[in-house]
Design a protein around this motif. Structure first.
Motif, PDB file in Angstrom:
ATOM      1  N   THR A 151       0.848  -1.191   0.000  1.00 47.36           N
ATOM      2  CA  THR A 151       0.000   0.000   0.000  1.00 47.36           C
ATOM      3  C   THR A 151       0.885   1.242   0.000  1.00 47.36           C
ATOM      4  OG1 THR A 151      -0.180  -0.034   2.421  1.00 47.36           O
ATOM      5  CG2 THR A 151      -1.941  -1.126   1.161  1.00 47.36           C
ATOM      6  N   PHE A 152       0.269   2.366  -0.417  1.00 51.76           N
ATOM      7  CA  PHE A 152       1.046   3.588  -0.637  1.00 51.76           C
ATOM      8  C   PHE A 152       0.285   4.814  -0.135  1.00 51.76           C
ATOM      9  CE2 PHE A 152       2.345   0.453  -3.691  1.00 51.76           C
ATOM     10  CZ  PHE A 152       3.729   0.556  -3.713  1.00 51.76           C
ATOM     11  N   ASP A 153       1.068   5.852   0.157  1.00 51.19           N
ATOM     12  CA  ASP A 153       0.475   7.143   0.528  1.00 51.19           C
ATOM     13  C   ASP A 153       0.049   7.932  -0.708  1.00 51.19           C
ATOM     14  OD1 ASP A 153       1.014   7.117   3.480  1.00 51.19           O
ATOM     15  OD2 ASP A 153       3.078   6.936   2.755  1.00 51.19           O
ATOM     16  N   LEU A 154       0.745   7.692  -1.827  1.00 47.97           N
ATOM     17  CA  LEU A 154       0.452   8.413  -3.058  1.00 47.97           C
ATOM     18  C   LEU A 154       0.729   7.506  -4.251  1.00 47.97           C
ATOM     19  CD1 LEU A 154      -0.229  11.116  -4.555  1.00 47.97           C
ATOM     20  CD2 LEU A 154       2.221  11.620  -4.490  1.00 47.97           C
ATOM     21  N   VAL A 155      -0.225   7.448  -5.170  1.00 51.61           N
ATOM     22  CA  VAL A 155      -0.045   6.710  -6.417  1.00 51.61           C
ATOM     23  C   VAL A 155      -0.175   7.702  -7.570  1.00 51.61           C
ATOM     24  CG1 VAL A 155      -0.955   4.903  -7.943  1.00 51.61           C
ATOM     25  CG2 VAL A 155      -0.908   4.547  -5.447  1.00 51.61           C
ATOM     26  N   LEU A 156       0.816   7.718  -8.453  1.00 51.09           N
ATOM     27  CA  LEU A 156       0.820   8.569  -9.644  1.00 51.09           C
ATOM     28  C   LEU A 156       0.606   7.690 -10.866  1.00 51.09           C
ATOM     29  CD1 LEU A 156       4.080  10.501  -8.721  1.00 51.09           C
ATOM     30  CD2 LEU A 156       1.764  11.420  -8.534  1.00 51.09           C
ATOM     31  N   ALA A 157      -0.234   8.122 -11.793  1.00 47.89           N
ATOM     32  CA  ALA A 157      -0.512   7.301 -12.973  1.00 47.89           C
ATOM     33  C   ALA A 157      -0.686   8.173 -14.210  1.00 47.89           C
ATOM     34  CB  ALA A 157      -1.765   6.452 -12.756  1.00 47.89           C
TER      35      ALA A 157
ATOM     36  N   GLY B  44      -4.675   8.095   1.743  1.00 43.98           N
ATOM     37  CA  GLY B  44      -3.837   8.019   0.557  1.00 43.98           C
ATOM     38  C   GLY B  44      -4.502   8.642  -0.653  1.00 43.98           C
ATOM     39  N   VAL B  45      -3.685   9.064  -1.619  1.00 38.88           N
ATOM     40  CA  VAL B  45      -4.165   9.829  -2.780  1.00 38.88           C
ATOM     41  C   VAL B  45      -3.700   9.168  -4.074  1.00 38.88           C
ATOM     42  CG1 VAL B  45      -3.926  12.019  -4.027  1.00 38.88           C
ATOM     43  CG2 VAL B  45      -4.302  12.020  -1.552  1.00 38.88           C
ATOM     44  N   LEU B  46      -4.609   9.122  -5.044  1.00 29.29           N
ATOM     45  CA  LEU B  46      -4.296   8.739  -6.412  1.00 29.29           C
ATOM     46  C   LEU B  46      -4.375   9.985  -7.283  1.00 29.29           C
ATOM     47  CD1 LEU B  46      -4.048   6.716  -8.874  1.00 29.29           C
ATOM     48  CD2 LEU B  46      -6.563   6.621  -8.815  1.00 29.29           C
ATOM     49  N   LEU B  47      -3.349  10.220  -8.089  1.00 27.12           N
ATOM     50  CA  LEU B  47      -3.357  11.286  -9.095  1.00 27.12           C
ATOM     51  C   LEU B  47      -3.208  10.630 -10.461  1.00 27.12           C
ATOM     52  CD1 LEU B  47      -0.969  13.943  -7.482  1.00 27.12           C
ATOM     53  CD2 LEU B  47      -3.460  14.078  -7.629  1.00 27.12           C
ATOM     54  N   VAL B  48      -4.183  10.805 -11.333  1.00 27.46           N
ATOM     55  CA  VAL B  48      -4.149  10.196 -12.654  1.00 27.46           C
ATOM     56  C   VAL B  48      -4.433  11.260 -13.716  1.00 27.46           C
ATOM     57  CG1 VAL B  48      -6.556   9.431 -12.419  1.00 27.46           C
ATOM     58  CG2 VAL B  48      -5.090   8.371 -14.135  1.00 27.46           C
ATOM     59  N   VAL B  49      -3.658  11.246 -14.779  1.00 34.84           N
ATOM     60  CA  VAL B  49      -3.841  12.204 -15.871  1.00 34.84           C
ATOM     61  C   VAL B  49      -4.328  11.460 -17.104  1.00 34.84           C
ATOM     62  CG1 VAL B  49      -1.424  12.033 -16.651  1.00 34.84           C
ATOM     63  CG2 VAL B  49      -2.753  14.077 -17.199  1.00 34.84           C
ATOM     64  N   HIS B  50      -5.277  12.075 -17.815  1.00 29.83           N
ATOM     65  CA  HIS B  50      -5.655  11.561 -19.128  1.00 29.83           C
ATOM     66  C   HIS B  50      -6.428  12.622 -19.902  1.00 29.83           C
ATOM     67  CE1 HIS B  50      -9.945  10.443 -18.284  1.00 29.83           C
ATOM     68  NE2 HIS B  50      -9.515  10.034 -17.093  1.00 29.83           N
TER      69      HIS B  50
ATOM     70  N   LEU C 210      -6.499  18.017 -21.411  1.00 31.90           N
ATOM     71  CA  LEU C 210      -5.985  17.074 -20.430  1.00 31.90           C
ATOM     72  C   LEU C 210      -6.552  17.409 -19.060  1.00 31.90           C
ATOM     73  CD1 LEU C 210      -2.176  17.028 -21.385  1.00 31.90           C
ATOM     74  CD2 LEU C 210      -3.974  15.443 -22.142  1.00 31.90           C
ATOM     75  N   VAL C 211      -6.766  16.385 -18.249  1.00 31.39           N
ATOM     76  CA  VAL C 211      -7.234  16.594 -16.879  1.00 31.39           C
ATOM     77  C   VAL C 211      -6.397  15.745 -15.927  1.00 31.39           C
ATOM     78  CG1 VAL C 211      -9.604  17.108 -17.576  1.00 31.39           C
ATOM     79  CG2 VAL C 211      -8.979  14.755 -16.992  1.00 31.39           C
ATOM     80  N   VAL C 212      -6.237  16.230 -14.715  1.00 35.34           N
ATOM     81  CA  VAL C 212      -5.701  15.423 -13.624  1.00 35.34           C
ATOM     82  C   VAL C 212      -6.828  15.196 -12.634  1.00 35.34           C
ATOM     83  CG1 VAL C 212      -4.087  15.273 -11.691  1.00 35.34           C
ATOM     84  CG2 VAL C 212      -3.349  16.266 -13.866  1.00 35.34           C
ATOM     85  N   ILE C 213      -7.078  13.944 -12.329  1.00 40.56           N
ATOM     86  CA  ILE C 213      -8.097  13.581 -11.347  1.00 40.56           C
ATOM     87  C   ILE C 213      -7.404  13.154 -10.063  1.00 40.56           C
ATOM     88  CG2 ILE C 213      -9.876  11.847 -10.792  1.00 40.56           C
ATOM     89  CD1 ILE C 213     -10.661  11.964 -13.772  1.00 40.56           C
ATOM     90  N   ARG C 214      -7.862  13.738  -8.966  1.00 41.30           N
ATOM     91  CA  ARG C 214      -7.341  13.415  -7.637  1.00 41.30           C
ATOM     92  C   ARG C 214      -8.395  12.621  -6.882  1.00 41.30           C
ATOM     93  NH1 ARG C 214      -7.196  15.033  -2.211  1.00 41.30           N
ATOM     94  NH2 ARG C 214      -5.080  15.142  -1.300  1.00 41.30           N
ATOM     95  N   ALA C 215      -8.004  11.467  -6.378  1.00 41.83           N
ATOM     96  CA  ALA C 215      -8.921  10.617  -5.613  1.00 41.83           C
ATOM     97  C   ALA C 215      -8.262  10.267  -4.285  1.00 41.83           C
ATOM     98  CB  ALA C 215      -9.259   9.353  -6.393  1.00 41.83           C
ATOM     99  N   GLU C 216      -9.003  10.457  -3.203  1.00 41.87           N
ATOM    100  CA  GLU C 216      -8.453  10.232  -1.866  1.00 41.87           C
ATOM    101  C   GLU C 216      -9.268   9.185  -1.114  1.00 41.87           C
ATOM    102  OE1 GLU C 216      -7.558  12.784   2.264  1.00 41.87           O
ATOM    103  OE2 GLU C 216      -7.970  13.812   0.358  1.00 41.87           O
TER     104      GLU C 216
END
Length: 213
Positions: free
Chosen positions: A90-96, A142-148, A204-210
């Motif tokens: 598990t992680f505190d932050l995931v970048l994708a 924890g936070v996920l940051l994903v760009v698409h 482009l967008v960055v979505i932040r999910a916590e």
């Protein structure tokens, strides 16, 4: 950087901006999935995070290891398909920064360099899987940051992440000119209703999910 490795572009820069806005404690566990050249992994490591970088491309893994060594940063780079190399962690932050460009040859598995951008007819070949699997990798808070691109339906990304129990929102947006891949597919994208007849840019967008604590 080795030939064939995805070079940092506007999507990398936008995700880097979102990363810079996150409060990272020293020693935070960070995962950079689809690391490419390792640019984001190195940015997180410079802030004192413990970084693991993953990519399906051998050349990307070698490039990330080389860049980490040249910059004297402790990044662990692993080869594998999405989250397989970090199963059970598990992680505190995931970048994708996953592949997200819609592709006309939907039945063909992307190979070589195209693995960095080809993502099925709707652009969600990897995104849907990422949305399903990433929540389990996040620690409480924890936070996920994903760009698409908006070509690949950010609304669906938000819906899937919220259904998984995360608090999700778009935190960055940027309009850019078409890159070479989208330019080559412009007519196909328009014929399938993914681009308007006069559109010459994509967003482009960055979505932040916590994950709630």
């Amino acid at each position: 950087m080795l030939p064939g490795v995805y070079a940092p572009q506007e999507d990398t820069a936008l995700l880097a901006e979102a990363l810079a806005g996150e409060a990272l404690r020293p020693g935070a566990a960070v995962l950079d999935v689809g690391t490419g050249s390792g640019a984001l992994a190195l940015a997180a490591a410079r802030r004192g995070a413990r970084v693991t970088a993953v990519d399906v491309s051998r050349r990307a893994v070698w490039t990330t290891r080389l860049n980490a060594r040249l910059n004297r940063l402790p990044v662990r780079a692993l080869r594998g398909n999405l989250f397989a190399p970090v199963h059970g962690r598990t992680f505190d932050l995931v970048l994708a920064n996953p592949p997200y460009v819609p592709a006309p040859h939907a039945g063909r598995v992307p190979r070589g360099r195209s693995r960095a951008w080809d993502a099925g007819r709707d652009g969600r070949l990897v995104l849907d899987r990422l949305c399903r699997e990433a929540p389990a990798l996040l620690r409480p808070g924890g936070v996920l940051l994903v760009v698409h691109s908006t070509l690949s339906d950010p609304g669906r990304t938000l819906d899937l992440l919220r259904t998984a129990g995360l608090k999700a929102a778009v935190v960055r947006r940027r309009w850019i000119g078409f890159g070479p891949v989208v330019r080559r597919r412009r007519d196909w994208l328009r014929a399938h209703g993914l681009l308007g007849p006069a559109e010459e840019r994509e967003e482009l967008v960055v979505i932040r999910a916590e994950r709630p604590v």
